[in-house]
Each structure stands twice: as C-alpha cells, then as structure tokens.
Motif scaffolding. Sequence first.
Motif, short mmCIF file in Angstrom:
data_model
loop_
_atom_site.label_atom_id
_atom_site.label_comp_id
_atom_site.label_asym_id
_atom_site.label_seq_id
_atom_site.Cartn_x
_atom_site.Cartn_y
_atom_site.Cartn_z
N CYS A 153 0.67 -1.40 -0.12
CA CYS A 153 0.13 0.12 -0.43
C CYS A 153 1.26 1.69 -0.15
O CYS A 153 0.81 2.13 -0.82
N ILE A 154 1.72 1.33 0.78
CA ILE A 154 2.83 2.39 0.97
C ILE A 154 3.50 2.34 -0.51
O ILE A 154 3.93 3.67 -0.36
N ALA A 155 3.85 1.62 -1.10
CA ALA A 155 4.50 1.71 -2.32
C ALA A 155 3.55 2.53 -3.61
O ALA A 155 3.93 3.24 -4.02
N VAL A 156 2.84 2.08 -3.66
CA VAL A 156 1.48 2.42 -4.72
C VAL A 156 1.31 3.72 -3.88
O VAL A 156 1.03 4.41 -4.99
N ASN A 157 1.13 4.29 -2.90
CA ASN A 157 0.94 5.52 -2.47
C ASN A 157 1.88 6.29 -3.14
O ASN A 157 1.80 7.52 -3.42
N ASP A 158 3.15 6.09 -2.93
CA ASP A 158 4.41 6.99 -3.00
C ASP A 158 4.74 6.77 -4.52
O ASP A 158 4.61 7.61 -4.89
N ALA A 159 4.43 5.87 -4.83
CA ALA A 159 4.10 5.87 -6.63
C ALA A 159 3.25 6.82 -7.92
O ALA A 159 3.79 7.45 -8.42
N LEU A 160 2.37 6.58 -6.87
CA LEU A 160 1.39 7.86 -7.40
C LEU A 160 0.81 8.95 -6.76
O LEU A 160 0.39 9.99 -8.12
N ASP A 161 1.46 9.55 -5.73
CA ASP A 161 1.03 10.84 -5.05
C ASP A 161 1.38 12.12 -5.73
O ASP A 161 0.82 12.16 -6.26
N GLN A 162 2.94 11.85 -6.52
CA GLN A 162 3.43 12.75 -7.37
C GLN A 162 2.23 12.97 -9.28
O GLN A 162 2.27 14.11 -9.35
N PRO A 163 2.22 11.89 -9.91
CA PRO A 163 1.60 11.59 -10.92
C PRO A 163 0.31 12.13 -10.20
O PRO A 163 -0.46 12.60 -11.99
N LEU A 164 -1.02 11.82 -9.60
CA LEU A 164 -2.36 11.76 -9.80
C LEU A 164 -2.28 13.45 -9.40
O LEU A 164 -3.09 13.98 -10.24
N ASP A 165 -0.95 14.08 -9.18
CA ASP A 165 -1.43 15.96 -8.35
C ASP A 165 -0.79 16.19 -10.42
O ASP A 165 -1.35 16.51 -10.36
N ALA A 166 0.35 15.53 -10.74
CA ALA A 166 0.19 15.95 -12.14
C ALA A 166 -0.21 15.78 -13.23
O ALA A 166 -0.65 16.55 -14.34
N TRP A 167 -1.24 14.67 -13.34
CA TRP A 167 -2.22 14.62 -14.16
C TRP A 167 -3.67 15.16 -14.15
O TRP A 167 -3.90 15.43 -15.42
N ASP A 168 -3.96 15.84 -12.84
CA ASP A 168 -4.43 17.24 -12.74
C ASP A 168 -6.12 16.74 -13.45
O ASP A 168 -7.11 17.11 -13.85
N LEU A 169 -6.36 15.17 -12.60
CA LEU A 169 -7.78 14.89 -12.77
C LEU A 169 -9.34 15.02 -11.68
O LEU A 169 -9.88 14.94 -12.13
N ILE A 170 -8.44 15.83 -10.99
CA ILE A 170 -9.75 15.94 -10.12
C ILE A 170 -9.45 17.45 -9.39
O ILE A 170 -7.90 17.74 -9.43
N ASP A 171 -10.81 17.76 -9.63
CA ASP A 171 -10.90 19.36 -9.36
C ASP A 171 -10.97 19.92 -7.71
O ASP A 171 -11.89 20.51 -7.89
N ARG A 172 -10.84 18.57 -7.11
CA ARG A 172 -11.28 19.16 -5.67
C ARG A 172 -10.13 18.67 -4.96
O ARG A 172 -8.93 17.90 -4.96
N ALA A 173 -10.37 18.93 -3.74
CA ALA A 173 -9.44 18.16 -2.10
C ALA A 173 -9.66 16.98 -2.55
O ALA A 173 -10.86 16.88 -2.19
N TYR A 174 -9.17 16.07 -2.19
CA TYR A 174 -9.22 14.69 -1.94
C TYR A 174 -8.43 14.04 -1.14
O TYR A 174 -6.65 14.20 -0.95
N ARG A 175 -8.60 13.20 -0.55
CA ARG A 175 -6.86 11.62 0.35
C ARG A 175 -7.05 11.18 -0.54
O ARG A 175 -8.21 9.79 -0.79
#
Length: 160
Positions: free
Chosen positions: A57-79
């Motif tokens: 879970c930590i590995a996936v979180n770490d791998a996707l944290d920055q790409p998710l921000d860069a992809w800019d798919l979500i227009d609101r704050a989320y966890r």
Amino acid sequence: MPTEKKQSVADAVRQRATPMVEALGLQLWDVRFLKEGADWILRLIIDKPEGVGIEDCIAVNDALDQPLDAWDLIDRAYRLQVQSPGAERVLVRPEHFRQYLGKPIKLRLRQAVQERKNYAGILQAYQDDTLALLLPDGQILSVSVEDTTKIQADDMEDFQ
C-alpha cells in the motif's frame, strides 16, 4: 459532483495508474472516487496472489502521489487511500467475475427471487453481464449483474 463525473475520475485514474501498479507486481482491483462525510476519497484497491501487505500500500501510494497531482484529474481536495480488497472482496468489473469462475461468491438481489434476495454459491459462468450461480441445492440461479446490489467473494462456510 454528479455520478458521471465521479465515475469518469475513477476510470481516468484506473487507466493511468494500472501500468504503474502492475510495474510494482500488483493488480489494481478497483478505483473509487467518493465522498465520505465532508471528505472526498480516492480509494485504490490493490491485490496480489499472496495477499497485500502494508508495504504494498505504501509503495503504491508513493508511486502515485506525484503523478496524480501532475495528471490534474480531480478538481477538488481529496485524500488518497490505498488498501487491500479484503477476504470478502466486492466484485464489480468483468475481469473480477472471470477471475472468480468456479469459486464461491455471494450476492444480494434488488428484487427477491423465490422470496429471497441473498444467495451464495459457486460462480459457474459469466457472459454478457449475466452470472450463473450454482446453489447448494444444485439449482442454477441466472441473474444479470445490474439486478444485484452487491456481489462479493465468499468463504462458503455455509455451502453444503
């Protein structure tokens, strides 16, 4: 946010995240974008044959944290939450049903059939969004996925 938008966020994340999750030796079981209380949650559910640990879970979180921000798919704050599907995992996608052919599942129907809404049995077939469930009494229940409210893996303790 309308359901269509939530679904499109989950689908867009699934499409982009799947290769990254698979590169870590894991399966992306499901992606959900939902509101829980005041918070929006992007939940990634991961799996692997020997089971998922916290380090996965930590590995996936770490791998996707920055790409998710860069992809800019979500227009609101989320966890971001990454988790295992658990023993009684919910089956929702065609690949889930294909993976569970010959295995025990349980389901809840929207409308009662033979005065029951809850059934458990062995998933015998899946085709065109229709499930064939072998019941403990040997009968086959054929049901459309859209006629169910929940389908999940089952440990089948009650199956005779």
